[in-house]
Write a protein that holds these residues in place. Structure first.
Motif, PDB file in Angstrom:
ATOM      1  N   GLU A 106      63.026  17.324  30.418  1.00  0.00           N
ATOM      2  CA  GLU A 106      62.501  16.433  31.455  1.00  0.00           C
ATOM      3  C   GLU A 106      62.398  14.965  31.058  1.00  0.00           C
ATOM      4  OE1 GLU A 106      59.007  16.138  34.850  1.00  0.00           O
ATOM      5  OE2 GLU A 106      59.145  17.929  33.591  1.00  0.00           O
ATOM      6  N   ARG A 129      64.077  12.644  33.742  1.00  0.00           N
ATOM      7  CA  ARG A 129      63.040  11.921  34.499  1.00  0.00           C
ATOM      8  C   ARG A 129      63.262  10.415  34.399  1.00  0.00           C
ATOM      9  NH1 ARG A 129      60.107  13.436  38.512  1.00  0.00           N
ATOM     10  NH2 ARG A 129      59.473  15.332  37.453  1.00  0.00           N
ATOM     11  N   ALA A 145      59.920  18.831  40.583  1.00  0.00           N
ATOM     12  CA  ALA A 145      60.396  20.033  39.910  1.00  0.00           C
ATOM     13  C   ALA A 145      59.436  21.161  40.256  1.00  0.00           C
ATOM     14  CB  ALA A 145      60.456  19.818  38.407  1.00  0.00           C
ATOM     15  N   ILE A 159      64.799  20.792  41.753  1.00  0.00           N
ATOM     16  CA  ILE A 159      64.440  19.464  41.283  1.00  0.00           C
ATOM     17  C   ILE A 159      65.095  18.561  42.315  1.00  0.00           C
ATOM     18  CG2 ILE A 159      64.618  17.712  39.485  1.00  0.00           C
ATOM     19  CD1 ILE A 159      64.914  19.994  37.439  1.00  0.00           C
ATOM     20  N   ASP A 175      62.834  26.130  34.098  1.00  0.00           N
ATOM     21  CA  ASP A 175      62.186  25.911  32.804  1.00  0.00           C
ATOM     22  C   ASP A 175      63.164  25.311  31.799  1.00  0.00           C
ATOM     23  OD1 ASP A 175      59.845  26.960  33.851  1.00  0.00           O
ATOM     24  OD2 ASP A 175      60.086  28.924  32.878  1.00  0.00           O
ATOM     25  N   ARG A 212      63.411  21.726  32.653  1.00  0.00           N
ATOM     26  CA  ARG A 212      62.154  21.019  32.357  1.00  0.00           C
ATOM     27  C   ARG A 212      61.993  20.752  30.863  1.00  0.00           C
ATOM     28  NH1 ARG A 212      57.274  21.827  36.348  1.00  0.00           N
ATOM     29  NH2 ARG A 212      56.965  19.741  35.550  1.00  0.00           N
TER      30      ARG A 212
END
Length: 152
Positions: A91, A95, A104, A116, A85, A88
């Motif tokens: 992200e 990303r 993920a 990930i 988390d 993320r």
């Protein structure tokens, strides 16, 4: 190329190109992969890895897959989820560097662990560029995710 020789070479690529800002880089080569982390001499439960994975736990792989990315392997699922988390939350940044192949979520074959990472289905590991391609992609994950992790 034998898997041990392949991952020895992958380890050299990582040693030569991984960022050093997070502290001492550690690389552990095994016959089925290479594990990378910063800090302590013993490998932590949160690390980066490129490893061979059996086809029976990777959808669409016929023989085996190569998994490359970040792992959280603490005994408690909640601890692993909290780490995921945290990553993320950043992200959009990572990303952009890793692309859509980075998954993920739940670890392959271990529902309490998190990852990930991406999988390469039935990769050709005998080509002369394989160690370089794997090492560079692992460094991509290190470079994209390490700045967003808690200090080791």
């Amino acid at each position: 190329m034998a898997d041990q020789a392949l991952f020895d070479q992958v380890g050299e690529v990582v040693r030569g190109s991984a960022p050093r800002a997070a502290g001492p880089l550690r690389v552990q080569v095994r016959s089925n992969g290479v594990k990378v982390w910063y800090g302590d001499a013993a490998p932590p439960r949160e690390h980066f890895e490129a490893q061979l994975v059996a086809a029976d736990i990777v959808t669409d792989a016929r023989v085996r897959a190569l998994e490359i990315g970040w792992h959280a392997e603490h005994p408690r699922e909640a601890d692993n989820q909290a780490l995921l988390d945290g990553l993320r939350a950043h992200e959009p940044r990572w990303r952009a560097a890793l692309g859509d192949d980075a998954v993920a979520g739940v670890f392959l074959g271990r529902t309490t662990w998190r990852r990930i990472s991406e999988t390469w289905l039935d990769p050709d590991l005998d080509g002369p560029d394989a160690p370089f391609d794997i090492g560079v992609r692992l460094v991509d994950y290190i470079s994209a995710l390490q700045p967003h992790r808690a200090a080791p």
